[in-house]
Each structure stands twice: as C-alpha cells, then as structure tokens.
Design an enzyme around this catalytic site. Sequence first.
Site, PDB file in Angstrom:
ATOM      1  CE  LYS A 182      -0.222  -0.352   5.038  1.00  0.00           C
ATOM      2  NZ  LYS A 182      -1.018  -0.863   6.162  1.00  0.00           N
ATOM      3  NE  ARG A 214      -6.617   0.708  11.405  1.00  0.00           N
ATOM      4  CZ  ARG A 214      -5.402   0.589  10.895  1.00  0.00           C
ATOM      5  NH1 ARG A 214      -4.462   1.450  11.207  1.00  0.00           N
ATOM      6  NH2 ARG A 214      -5.100  -0.413  10.089  1.00  0.00           N
ATOM      7  CE1 TYR A 220      11.029  31.974   2.193  1.00  0.00           C
ATOM      8  CE2 TYR A 220      11.067  29.576   2.254  1.00  0.00           C
ATOM      9  CZ  TYR A 220      10.898  30.767   1.555  1.00  0.00           C
ATOM     10  OH  TYR A 220      10.590  30.724   0.233  1.00  0.00           O
ATOM     11  CG  MET A 262       7.658  23.212  -1.223  1.00  0.00           C
ATOM     12  SD  MET A 262       6.398  24.042  -2.188  1.00  0.00           S
ATOM     13  CE  MET A 262       5.364  24.726  -0.911  1.00  0.00           C
TER      14      MET A 262
HETATM   15  C1  LIG Z   1      -0.178  -1.854   6.798  1.00  0.00           C
HETATM   16  C2  LIG Z   1      -0.726  -3.141   7.224  1.00  0.00           C
HETATM   17  C3  LIG Z   1       0.107  -4.255   7.410  1.00  0.00           C
HETATM   18  C4  LIG Z   1       1.602  -4.175   7.390  1.00  0.00           C
HETATM   19  O1  LIG Z   1       2.051  -3.589   8.607  1.00  0.00           O
HETATM   20  P1  LIG Z   1       3.606  -3.473   8.930  1.00  0.00           P
HETATM   21  O2  LIG Z   1       3.644  -2.995  10.331  1.00  0.00           O
HETATM   22  O3  LIG Z   1       4.147  -2.473   7.969  1.00  0.00           O
HETATM   23  O4  LIG Z   1       4.193  -4.810   8.729  1.00  0.00           O
HETATM   24  C5  LIG Z   1      -0.507  -5.470   7.674  1.00  0.00           C
HETATM   25  N1  LIG Z   1      -1.848  -5.570   7.755  1.00  0.00           N
HETATM   26  C6  LIG Z   1      -2.662  -4.510   7.612  1.00  0.00           C
HETATM   27  C7  LIG Z   1      -4.125  -4.674   7.750  1.00  0.00           C
HETATM   28  C8  LIG Z   1      -2.139  -3.264   7.352  1.00  0.00           C
HETATM   29  O5  LIG Z   1      -2.962  -2.214   7.215  1.00  0.00           O
END
Ligand SMILES: *Cc1c(COP(=O)(O)O)cnc(C)c1O
Length: 397
Positions: free
Chosen positions: A38, A136, A265, A313
């Site tokens: 991701k 969550r 800055y 930036m």
């Molecule tokens: C991001 C994520 C992972 C990976 O987590 P890491 O700590 O980077 O290994 C695994 N499962 C879910 C559901 C995630 O959102």
Amino acid sequence: MWHGRPIWAEIDLDAIRDNVAALKRSLSNGAELMAIVKANAYGHGAIQTARAALAGGATRLGVAAVDEGVELRRAGLNCPILVLGYIPPWEADKVVFHALTPTVNTKQLALALAAASRRRGTTTPVHVKVDTGLGRFGLLPGEALDFVRCLASIPHLQLEGLWTHFATADEADKAFFNQQLETYMLTLRRLEEAGYRFSLRHTANSGATLDSPEAHLDCVRPGIAIYGLYPSNEVRHDVKLRPAMTLKSRVARVRRFPAGAAFGYGRSCIADHPVTAALVPGGYADGVRRSLSNQGEVLVRGRRARILGRVSMDQIIVDVTGIPDVAQDDEVVLLGRQGEEEITADEVAAKAGTINYDVVTGVPHRVPRVYLHEGEVVDVETMVDDGPPGFHWLAGV
Ligand SMILES: *Cc1c(COP(=O)(O)O)cnc(C)c1O
C-alpha cells in the site's frame, strides 16, 4: 550516472527480494507471505516492489485501496491482491472487473459485489476482518457470526479469509497482543463450529511475523520489514533485513558566508563564525521533513553535514565547513549510506518525531525512483515520462 532531477530515491530491488525471502524462510509452518505494498509500497514504488517481492517468494499482495490494486493489475501482476481498507459499495464493480479480493464488512458492499460478480459471470472470494482491539476497521467479535452467515447465503461470493490486525505486535510487552490473538482464535473457532471454513486465516504484520510464530497461521502480512526496516527496536532482529531505499541529491552550489550571515526563512540560524554552506535541491515537498530544520544531517563526501536554518519546500542549506573540497554536483545522501557513514530512517524518524514508516512513505511522487538490480539501473520512474529525443537517464543527452 543518473541524469535526471538532482534529488532521487534509489530502490534496491534485490534488498526487497532478499528481505522477503529471509522473512519467508523464518516462517516455521510454511505459511504464505502477502507483501503489503500500500501507499506506493511505503514510498518504494508499488509495481517494481511487487515484482521484487514475488521474486522473493511472496504469493499475494495487500493494498489499502481499490485503486492501488488496479495499478498493480494494469502493470500485469496477476497474483491474488487483497484490499485491506474500507470499500464503498460503488467501488464493487471495479473490484470485480480487476479480480481484486475485497475485505467485506458491510451488507451493502456484499450485495454490490454479488451483483457485479453475477453480471460478469464470476464468483468473488471475500475476506472478513474482525476488530479484536485496534478500534479501527472490522466487525466486532460478537457481530462476526451473523455477518458471516449472511455473506455465506449470498450467491457469487466465496468466503476465503478471516483476518485481524494488531495494535501492539511490535512492543516487548505482549499482554495486549496475546489478548487480541486469543479473541481472533475464539471468533474463528465459533465460526468454524457453525460450519464456516476459511482457507486463509491471517493476522501477522511485521511485528508479529518477526516475534510471534503462533500468529503466522496460513499467511503473514509484513509491510515495513520487506523494505528492510524493523517496526520498532523492541522486536527481534534475528531476521537480517537490508534497507531498500536511499534518498540522494547533489550539491547545487557551495558558498562561503561571513559570521553574521543568516540561513533560510525566518532567519532561524545565524552564523557565529564563517561558514561554508552547500545548497541541496530537496525540501519538504521531496520528503525532507520540515522538522529536521536546524538539526537534520546529510552525508557529503562521506561526512555528516548539518541542516542550517529551516527546511524550505524545495531546498535545504547544509554546513560543509571543515569538509574539504565539497563541489557543485557532489552526491548528497539524505537517507542511506555513503562511505562509512549512514543516515537511517530510524535516525531521521527520531529527530522528526515520527516513525521510520512515515519517513519512507513520505517521499512523494515528485522524487524520481531509480530501481537497481545487481547494482545496475533497471528502471526509472519520474513525474514526466522521458527526456528529449535521444536522451537517456544514465548517459545524459
Ligand atoms: C499496513 C498493514 C500491514 C503491514 O504492517 P507493517 O507494520 O508495515 O508490517 C498489515 N496488515 C494490515 C491490515 C495493514 O494495514
């Protein structure tokens, strides 16, 4: 030599492949490995990272959002791709068309997926997430049985996975982790006793992959570890990982300033002695954290040079007083190794008040990715496709 924009991220694809292979070897029970790619593979470039992870033995990919899965499918990756995050029902058709595996937590999505699958004459495998304490996304353990019963009754959907996600798997104190795993196992048992079978039971992020074999089950889901970073320094470091990202730039100009000169800055840094300063063309829009103002360091000629004044930036100024012979176009390392010195993502994270995940993921699209395999550049991704006719990134014009 790289002839693109003078700030770029080198991605060592062999490190990603080897990290995945090392993690895979460490799994005691022959579990599968789903590489979590991701957020553009935590800033490393989703497509190339995914290919390297599969070369290292990953058999599945995980993403947060549907479009991230679509990007991988468009690049020709055809392994199972699980979407870990919330999917609104209007994305169901995209999920089915691209043969992504959704995590289903609402009846609306289930019905939309079923309708899309029927239209396309297919069956969609689905995963269910149980929230065991992260607070969550996911069903509460008490909701799981009714929901799974409902899912199982909908044609064109096939129950495949049951998963959860840990809040504290990277902490030394495993009390809450154990409680979450126990809640997951209890929920699973209740569903199995009711006759529902899941061929892919998975819970382990990097922390649990490294520390807790009892959580490996059918598949592990490491993210940060495949990039060569440990999720914390409380987890075991027995699996040797190699960081895959190096962030580099080049000196744009070197200038000698008298005592009393101010940098950046807000004039937050005023020289109390003559200073030789190098200008480096990378700023907070390139992943150089603004919180590194007046404290971050970079490597030039194998030595550490401190950031003078605020991070802008698009550029920073660094103190190269006492580093001999610094010249325009010298390589600057903002993250990674140069000679004997190294600036780790953990060091940057500690100074910036964040975590290594945020440091690498924060390197934006504007920064070119230069992919290395066996020390050679094998691919380049920039925000523009290419240079003028006859131009090559490595040879110059
Ligand atoms: C991001 C994520 C992972 C990976 O987590 P890491 O700590 O980077 O290994 C695994 N499962 C879910 C559901 C995630 O959102």
